[in-house]
Design a protein around this motif. Structure first.
Motif, mmCIF file in Angstrom:
data_model
loop_
_atom_site.group_PDB
_atom_site.id
_atom_site.type_symbol
_atom_site.label_atom_id
_atom_site.label_comp_id
_atom_site.label_asym_id
_atom_site.label_seq_id
_atom_site.Cartn_x
_atom_site.Cartn_y
_atom_site.Cartn_z
ATOM 1 N N ASP A 24 0.852 -1.186 0.000
ATOM 2 C CA ASP A 24 0.000 0.000 0.000
ATOM 3 C C ASP A 24 0.887 1.236 0.000
ATOM 4 O O ASP A 24 1.543 1.540 0.985
ATOM 5 C CB ASP A 24 -0.910 0.005 1.230
ATOM 6 C CG ASP A 24 -1.914 1.143 1.232
ATOM 7 O OD1 ASP A 24 -1.736 2.127 0.470
ATOM 8 O OD2 ASP A 24 -2.888 1.058 1.995
ATOM 9 N N THR A 26 -0.299 4.350 -0.775
ATOM 10 C CA THR A 26 -1.269 5.435 -0.886
ATOM 11 C C THR A 26 -0.625 6.796 -0.645
ATOM 12 O O THR A 26 -0.808 7.722 -1.434
ATOM 13 C CB THR A 26 -2.432 5.220 0.105
ATOM 14 O OG1 THR A 26 -3.068 3.975 -0.206
ATOM 15 C CG2 THR A 26 -3.442 6.346 0.022
ATOM 16 N N GLU A 27 0.103 6.926 0.444
ATOM 17 C CA GLU A 27 0.691 8.229 0.774
ATOM 18 C C GLU A 27 1.720 8.667 -0.256
ATOM 19 O O GLU A 27 1.759 9.823 -0.657
ATOM 20 C CB GLU A 27 1.303 8.190 2.181
ATOM 21 C CG GLU A 27 0.245 8.120 3.264
ATOM 22 C CD GLU A 27 0.848 8.121 4.654
ATOM 23 O OE1 GLU A 27 1.959 8.671 4.826
ATOM 24 O OE2 GLU A 27 0.205 7.583 5.567
ATOM 25 N N LYS A 28 2.564 7.737 -0.691
ATOM 26 C CA LYS A 28 3.602 8.082 -1.662
ATOM 27 C C LYS A 28 3.011 8.434 -3.028
ATOM 28 O O LYS A 28 3.471 9.350 -3.692
ATOM 29 C CB LYS A 28 4.584 6.922 -1.831
ATOM 30 C CG LYS A 28 5.466 6.697 -0.636
ATOM 31 C CD LYS A 28 6.391 5.532 -0.892
ATOM 32 C CE LYS A 28 7.228 5.227 0.333
ATOM 33 N NZ LYS A 28 8.063 4.049 0.140
ATOM 34 N N VAL A 29 2.006 7.697 -3.456
ATOM 35 C CA VAL A 29 1.473 7.893 -4.805
ATOM 36 C C VAL A 29 0.508 9.080 -4.874
ATOM 37 O O VAL A 29 0.264 9.611 -5.954
ATOM 38 C CB VAL A 29 0.826 6.583 -5.328
ATOM 39 C CG1 VAL A 29 -0.586 6.391 -4.811
ATOM 40 C CG2 VAL A 29 0.842 6.541 -6.845
ATOM 41 N N ALA A 30 0.011 9.535 -3.739
ATOM 42 C CA ALA A 30 -0.949 10.646 -3.739
ATOM 43 C C ALA A 30 -0.383 11.891 -4.413
ATOM 44 O O ALA A 30 -1.079 12.557 -5.192
ATOM 45 C CB ALA A 30 -1.394 10.969 -2.315
ATOM 46 N N VAL A 54 -7.194 4.906 -8.878
ATOM 47 C CA VAL A 54 -6.640 5.208 -7.551
ATOM 48 C C VAL A 54 -6.396 3.918 -6.782
ATOM 49 O O VAL A 54 -5.337 3.738 -6.164
ATOM 50 C CB VAL A 54 -7.571 6.170 -6.774
ATOM 51 C CG1 VAL A 54 -7.118 6.312 -5.328
ATOM 52 C CG2 VAL A 54 -7.628 7.528 -7.469
ATOM 53 N N GLU A 55 -7.340 2.994 -6.839
ATOM 54 C CA GLU A 55 -7.186 1.716 -6.148
ATOM 55 C C GLU A 55 -5.995 0.936 -6.720
ATOM 56 O O GLU A 55 -5.176 0.373 -5.989
ATOM 57 C CB GLU A 55 -8.460 0.881 -6.260
ATOM 58 C CG GLU A 55 -8.413 -0.442 -5.554
ATOM 59 C CD GLU A 55 -8.230 -0.344 -4.049
ATOM 60 O OE1 GLU A 55 -7.737 -1.318 -3.447
ATOM 61 O OE2 GLU A 55 -8.557 0.692 -3.444
ATOM 62 N N ARG A 58 -2.732 2.575 -5.661
ATOM 63 C CA ARG A 58 -2.479 2.333 -4.238
ATOM 64 C C ARG A 58 -1.666 1.046 -4.054
ATOM 65 O O ARG A 58 -0.767 0.970 -3.219
ATOM 66 C CB ARG A 58 -3.801 2.223 -3.480
ATOM 67 C CG ARG A 58 -3.638 1.936 -1.995
ATOM 68 C CD ARG A 58 -4.969 1.659 -1.307
ATOM 69 N NE ARG A 58 -5.566 0.407 -1.741
ATOM 70 C CZ ARG A 58 -5.182 -0.799 -1.335
ATOM 71 N NH1 ARG A 58 -4.168 -0.926 -0.501
ATOM 72 N NH2 ARG A 58 -5.779 -1.876 -1.769
ATOM 73 N N THR A 59 -1.939 0.044 -4.877
ATOM 74 C CA THR A 59 -1.298 -1.260 -4.749
ATOM 75 C C THR A 59 -0.039 -1.400 -5.602
ATOM 76 O O THR A 59 0.959 -1.963 -5.164
ATOM 77 C CB THR A 59 -2.301 -2.369 -5.136
ATOM 78 O OG1 THR A 59 -3.449 -2.246 -4.302
ATOM 79 C CG2 THR A 59 -1.714 -3.748 -4.967
ATOM 80 N N GLY A 61 1.376 1.267 -7.643
ATOM 81 C CA GLY A 61 2.026 2.523 -8.004
ATOM 82 C C GLY A 61 3.515 2.545 -7.705
ATOM 83 O O GLY A 61 3.984 1.943 -6.743
#
Length: 153
Positions: A24, A26-30, A54-55, A58-59, A61
């Motif tokens: 996950d 999420t924070e890095k890819v945002a 986005v999903e 999240r996995t 990216g």
């Protein structure tokens, strides 16, 4: 799967490339998603992120997937990779397809852009045309490994 790459082969390749179950980012890819949205707005063709993309990001990216048989070929899972003016093309393609599209990656040295539609399908947009890569990521990767894409009309 296409060209002798089974789902298990693709899974093994992903794991060798740094992916693991439960990954996950999420924070890095945002920030990369935000940057892609900003680029689209600056080009005058806003491309808001779609849920499926986005999903996926999240996995998967920020992976750099080097072709196992041709080390010069890579597929980068990063929504910021594109070229000047590509959002106009993406916008036109989205209208033609009747589905939202979001850029999720690119390949080198070909320079093709990887897009996802609202149904989670992967689309390959290249100077030579636009192609369906696959209905899911494993199918898209197997087809990318062999160059086996279905042309979209």
């Amino acid at each position: 799967m296409a060209g002798g790459f089974s789902r298990a082969d693709v899974q093994e390749w992903l794991e060798q490339s740094g992916w693991f179950p439960g990954r996950d980012v999420t924070e890095k890819v945002a920030e990369f998603i935000d940057d892609a949205v900003r680029q689209s707005e600056e080009q005058g063709f806003p491309a808001p992120p779609i849920a499926a993309a986005v999903e996926f990001l999240r996995t998967y990216g920020l992976l750099e997937l080097r072709h196992p048989r041709d080390g010069d070929k890579t597929l980068d899972v990063n929504p910021t990779g594109g070229y000047e003016g590509d959002f106009a093309e993406i916008d036109e393609l989205a209208r033609d397809m009747g589905s939202g599209l979001f850029r999720v990656g690119y390949d080198l040295p070909e320079g093709g852009i990887i897009l996802m539609d609202e149904n989670g399908r992967f689309i390959y947009h290249h100077w030579s045309g636009t192609y369906l890569m696959g209905a899911d990521f494993h199918e898209a990767l197997a087809n990318w490994l062999t160059g086996d894409f279905q042309e979209l009309s």
